[in-house]
Write a protein that holds these residues in place. Structure first.
Motif, mmCIF file in Angstrom:
data_model
loop_
_atom_site.group_PDB
_atom_site.id
_atom_site.type_symbol
_atom_site.label_atom_id
_atom_site.label_comp_id
_atom_site.label_asym_id
_atom_site.label_seq_id
_atom_site.Cartn_x
_atom_site.Cartn_y
_atom_site.Cartn_z
ATOM 1 N N GLU A 342 0.839 -1.192 0.000
ATOM 2 C CA GLU A 342 0.000 0.000 0.000
ATOM 3 C C GLU A 342 0.877 1.246 0.000
ATOM 4 O O GLU A 342 2.027 1.225 0.437
ATOM 5 C CB GLU A 342 -0.927 0.008 1.209
ATOM 6 N N LYS A 343 0.312 2.341 -0.490
ATOM 7 C CA LYS A 343 1.049 3.596 -0.584
ATOM 8 C C LYS A 343 0.971 4.334 0.756
ATOM 9 O O LYS A 343 -0.111 4.500 1.306
ATOM 10 C CB LYS A 343 0.468 4.477 -1.680
ATOM 11 N N ILE A 344 2.129 4.728 1.263
ATOM 12 C CA ILE A 344 2.191 5.500 2.503
ATOM 13 C C ILE A 344 2.917 6.805 2.204
ATOM 14 O O ILE A 344 4.104 6.793 1.818
ATOM 15 C CB ILE A 344 2.926 4.726 3.612
ATOM 16 N N PRO A 345 2.281 7.960 2.337
ATOM 17 C CA PRO A 345 2.959 9.228 2.057
ATOM 18 C C PRO A 345 3.989 9.545 3.142
ATOM 19 O O PRO A 345 3.776 9.266 4.319
ATOM 20 C CB PRO A 345 1.810 10.244 2.064
ATOM 21 N N GLU A 346 5.098 10.095 2.731
ATOM 22 C CA GLU A 346 6.130 10.542 3.665
ATOM 23 C C GLU A 346 6.453 12.005 3.366
ATOM 24 O O GLU A 346 6.350 12.470 2.235
ATOM 25 C CB GLU A 346 7.388 9.677 3.537
ATOM 26 N N TYR A 347 6.843 12.725 4.411
ATOM 27 C CA TYR A 347 7.080 14.157 4.304
ATOM 28 C C TYR A 347 8.447 14.482 4.915
ATOM 29 O O TYR A 347 8.922 13.800 5.817
ATOM 30 C CB TYR A 347 6.000 14.947 5.044
ATOM 31 N N TYR A 348 9.041 15.542 4.428
ATOM 32 C CA TYR A 348 10.224 16.058 5.105
ATOM 33 C C TYR A 348 10.398 17.530 4.748
ATOM 34 O O TYR A 348 9.942 18.007 3.708
ATOM 35 C CB TYR A 348 11.486 15.263 4.746
ATOM 36 N N ARG A 349 11.062 18.232 5.672
ATOM 37 C CA ARG A 349 11.447 19.614 5.413
ATOM 38 C C ARG A 349 12.920 19.615 5.044
ATOM 39 O O ARG A 349 13.751 19.112 5.808
ATOM 40 C CB ARG A 349 11.240 20.476 6.664
ATOM 41 N N PRO A 350 13.285 20.133 3.870
ATOM 42 C CA PRO A 350 14.680 20.044 3.421
ATOM 43 C C PRO A 350 15.651 20.659 4.427
ATOM 44 O O PRO A 350 15.365 21.684 5.051
ATOM 45 C CB PRO A 350 14.680 20.829 2.106
ATOM 46 N N VAL A 351 16.802 20.036 4.580
ATOM 47 C CA VAL A 351 17.877 20.521 5.432
ATOM 48 C C VAL A 351 19.035 20.930 4.524
ATOM 49 O O VAL A 351 19.478 20.146 3.687
ATOM 50 C CB VAL A 351 18.330 19.442 6.429
ATOM 51 N N TYR A 352 19.504 22.173 4.683
ATOM 52 C CA TYR A 352 20.509 22.738 3.790
ATOM 53 C C TYR A 352 21.851 22.884 4.509
ATOM 54 O O TYR A 352 21.916 23.056 5.730
ATOM 55 C CB TYR A 352 20.055 24.105 3.275
ATOM 56 N N CYS A 353 22.917 22.846 3.735
ATOM 57 C CA CYS A 353 24.264 23.092 4.259
ATOM 58 C C CYS A 353 24.536 24.590 4.182
ATOM 59 O O CYS A 353 24.527 25.177 3.092
ATOM 60 C CB CYS A 353 25.301 22.319 3.446
ATOM 61 N N CYS A 354 24.762 25.205 5.336
ATOM 62 C CA CYS A 354 24.948 26.660 5.436
ATOM 63 C C CYS A 354 26.389 26.955 5.818
ATOM 64 O O CYS A 354 26.879 26.481 6.844
ATOM 65 C CB CYS A 354 23.996 27.252 6.468
ATOM 66 N N CYS A 355 27.083 27.722 4.981
ATOM 67 C CA CYS A 355 28.487 28.081 5.202
ATOM 68 C C CYS A 355 28.578 29.520 5.700
ATOM 69 O O CYS A 355 27.852 30.393 5.237
ATOM 70 C CB CYS A 355 29.298 27.949 3.916
ATOM 71 N N GLY A 356 29.504 29.758 6.632
ATOM 72 C CA GLY A 356 29.641 31.118 7.132
ATOM 73 C C GLY A 356 30.942 31.324 7.874
ATOM 74 O O GLY A 356 31.753 30.410 8.049
ATOM 75 N N LYS A 357 31.138 32.561 8.300
ATOM 76 C CA LYS A 357 32.283 32.936 9.118
ATOM 77 C C LYS A 357 31.861 32.856 10.586
ATOM 78 O O LYS A 357 30.784 33.303 10.954
ATOM 79 C CB LYS A 357 32.742 34.365 8.793
ATOM 80 N N LYS A 358 32.718 32.303 11.413
ATOM 81 C CA LYS A 358 32.386 32.096 12.819
ATOM 82 C C LYS A 358 32.415 33.419 13.570
ATOM 83 O O LYS A 358 33.467 34.046 13.692
ATOM 84 C CB LYS A 358 33.357 31.104 13.447
ATOM 85 N N GLU A 359 31.259 33.844 14.046
ATOM 86 C CA GLU A 359 31.148 35.103 14.777
ATOM 87 C C GLU A 359 30.370 34.887 16.068
ATOM 88 O O GLU A 359 29.539 33.987 16.167
ATOM 89 C CB GLU A 359 30.454 36.166 13.922
ATOM 90 N N LEU A 360 30.644 35.748 17.025
ATOM 91 C CA LEU A 360 29.970 35.661 18.321
ATOM 92 C C LEU A 360 28.608 36.342 18.247
ATOM 93 O O LEU A 360 28.468 37.414 17.662
ATOM 94 C CB LEU A 360 30.827 36.341 19.387
ATOM 95 N N THR A 361 27.588 35.695 18.823
ATOM 96 C CA THR A 361 26.251 36.282 18.866
ATOM 97 C C THR A 361 25.721 36.201 20.287
ATOM 98 O O THR A 361 26.118 35.330 21.072
ATOM 99 C CB THR A 361 25.274 35.545 17.927
ATOM 100 N N ILE A 362 24.802 37.093 20.620
ATOM 101 C CA ILE A 362 24.150 37.078 21.926
ATOM 102 C C ILE A 362 22.670 37.359 21.726
ATOM 103 O O ILE A 362 22.298 38.207 20.899
ATOM 104 C CB ILE A 362 24.782 38.105 22.896
ATOM 105 N N LYS A 363 21.846 36.641 22.458
ATOM 106 C CA LYS A 363 20.402 36.821 22.397
ATOM 107 C C LYS A 363 19.906 37.093 23.801
ATOM 108 O O LYS A 363 20.319 36.422 24.754
ATOM 109 C CB LYS A 363 19.730 35.580 21.809
ATOM 110 N N VAL A 364 19.015 38.078 23.969
ATOM 111 C CA VAL A 364 18.530 38.456 25.293
ATOM 112 C C VAL A 364 17.020 38.592 25.260
ATOM 113 O O VAL A 364 16.443 38.997 24.246
ATOM 114 C CB VAL A 364 19.203 39.778 25.758
#
Length: 545
Positions: A342-364
């Motif tokens: 039998e047919k069973i639907p499957e789902y996914y949300r794409p996962v991407y490779c993200c490249c960047g420069k390492k920087e410090l972040t802060i969230k408050v």
């Protein structure tokens, strides 16, 4: 008759010249540029009062200055002896002042020397024939006395860098790296070596060092220069060519050692991957980025290089991926019984490779956005690098109150799983912290958070928070948020009595002899809203006789 006419004509010309001389004595011709020199603008010549000027601004003992008197005479600051300076300066009335000043270290060329070149670089000056103490070595930095030499602490005098950090290659393909060797010996200046005639900016061209290069960790044939000559303060870049012979991941080290002095050495490492599996981080580093992480969406300052380097997760129910616009569906065939599918639907949300420069972040954030007067405010912060790793930092900030007064706030670090779980279970906390912090029985993400509290919420209005995080290696990140403090809640009766009435009551309509104060002080959630009615109690009239 002819002689008389000539005499008259001469006197007339003399008169005209005198008139022109008087006229031009009151005219100035300013030149604002070369193009304006043909234009004459008549103005009154201002009277210039000669004044005293000093090039070093007055009593400036560390700079040699030249004083110019109001009569045009120039006088320069000068050394009386090796330790005393004669400083000239302008008096308030335009006269010339003079003071003899004893320098703390020495006097040279019309200025005090408060620190020698040797001391500026952490060195010590000793007699030139003595040996440098243990842990120090001779350098080319200047001392005040010509009979002294400078000894500085032993440090790294060479720096090696291998580029890139990670390289990918196939069998039979050459992998080429760049090796940069920079000499960091102190620069020997003019006057220390015979024939070394350069100014203070450039290195002495007669001094060089020979470094021996070695490569360890690679089981393949390599081709590179084994010895390299580098002049003091200079750098050179050479190639390392690797010829891989089989598949694998290889971590190797390049070392540069000074010949005749093995204590001067440095090394750097790199990785070679031959026909190996490339994950997201490796793929990004091979493109010159500092990290690569797999995310469902890349940040604005990251480069998306596709889904090929990240593992994709499939779900049987789309409810797992709520509020997602880029859900992809596929059909899978599973066994539903013997000989049946039998047919069973499957789902996914794409996962991407993200490249960047390492920087410090802060969230408050705060536990609420609106507080009552006098209510305690809890302020939370988390510090992360853009690659998702935890950042150890000192966190502090300021709060700007509605009256524009500023107060400092200090955060304490919480890394205990139990303490962080207790915060998550606090009744007054909103779901905000539950989105920012995730804990299980063993650990929390992020590893630590920072918490501060603020109690001086006595003034209604908006409070602006600015928070800064500083890491031990000097990186800094800053962000901000805000919260409100509402005015104290008072009842209709309290408000009416503050206006001088005897009572206040909330009702749908006020009487004719009552004052309608609006619905602001009536808090019943009904429609139409109640009105606050203020009134005075009229004493009863005595009965008539």
């Amino acid at each position: 008759m002819k002689t008389k006419d000539l005499k008259t004509e001469f006197l007339l010309m003399l008169t005209i010249l005198s008139i022109f001389s008087i006229a031009f004595s009151t005219i100035a011709i300013p030149f604002s540029s070369k193009d304006d020199r043909d234009r004459v603008v008549p103005t009154t010549t201002p009277t210039t009062i000669p004044r005293c000027t000093d090039s070093d601004g007055g009593k400036n003992y560390s700079v040699k200055g030249t004083l110019r008197t109001k009569y045009g005479v120039e006088i320069a600051d000068q050394c009386i002896n090796r330790s005393s300076l004669r400083e000239y300066y302008c008096e308030d009335d335009g006269g010339v002042g003079m003071v003899d000043y004893t320098c703390t270290y020495a006097c040279s060329d019309g200025a005090c020397i408060f620190e020698s070149e040797c001391e500026k670089h952490g060195g010590v000056c000793i007699y030139w024939q003595d040996d440098c103490p243990e842990g120090y070595e001779d350098s080319g930095y200047r001392c005040i006395s010509k009979s002294e030499k400078c000894c500085i602490p032993v440090r790294d005098f060479v720096d090696v860098t291998v580029m890139p950090e990670v390289r990918y290659a196939s069998l039979g393909e050459k992998a080429i790296y760049k090796i940069n060797i920079k000499d960091k010996h102190p620069l020997l200046r003019y006057g220390y070596l015979e024939g070394c005639v350069v100014n203070e900016t450039y290195r002495c061209p007669n001094i060089y060092y020979i470094y021996k290069l070695s490569v360890s960790g690679l089981p393949f044939p390599t081709d590179y220069i084994k010895e390299i000559k580098i002049y003091q303060g200079d750098s050179r870049t050479v190639e390392l060519i690797v010829k891989p012979e089989y598949i694998g991941r290889f971590y190797f080290t390049v070392t540069a050692t000074q010949i005749n002095n093995e204590t001067v050495s440095d090394s750097d490492s790199a990785t070679l991957i031959v026909n190996g599996y490339i994950n997201c981080d490796e793929a990004c580093r091979s493109r010159g980025y500092e990290y690569g992480v797999c995310r469902t969406s890349c940040m604005s300052d990251e480069r998306n290089i596709g889904r090929g380097y990240c593992k994709q997760f499939w779900y049987n129910e789309p409810s797992v991926l709520e509020n997602t616009t880029d859900v992809i569906q596929k059909t899978a065939y599973m066994e539903a019984g013997i000989g049946k599918t039998e047919k069973i639907p499957e789902y996914y949300r794409p996962v991407y490779c993200c490249c960047g420069k390492k920087e410090l972040t802060i969230k408050v954030w705060t536990n609420k956005k609106t507080y009552g007067s006098g209510e305690n405010v809890m302020i939370y912060a988390k510090v992360l690098y853009t690659d998702g790793t935890y950042g150890e930092a000192e966190v502090y900030g300021t709060i700007t109150r509605p009256d524009n007064k500023r107060e400092h706030i200090y955060f304490r670090q919480i890394c205990s799983v139990k303490e962080m779980e207790n915060i998550l279970k606090t009744k007054n906390e909103t779901t905000k912290i539950q989105k920012e912090v995730i804990c299980n029985a063993e650990r929390c993400i992020p590893q630590c958070i920072y918490v501060a509290n603020y109690r001086k919420t006595d003034t209604p209005g908006m409070y602006r928070i600015t928070v800064t995080a500083t890491t031990p290696d000097g990186k800094e990140a800053k962000t901000g948020t805000y919260f409100y403090v509402r005015e104290p809640l008072i009842t209709c009766n309290e408000y009416c009595q503050s206006l001088g009435y005897h009572y206040g009551t909330c009702k749908t309509r006020c009487n004719e002899n009552e004052y309608d104060a609006g619905s602001r002080y009536c808090y019943e959630a009904i429609y139409p809203p109640f009105h606050c009615c203020c009134g005075k109690i009229t004493p009863p009239q005595p009965p008539g006789e």
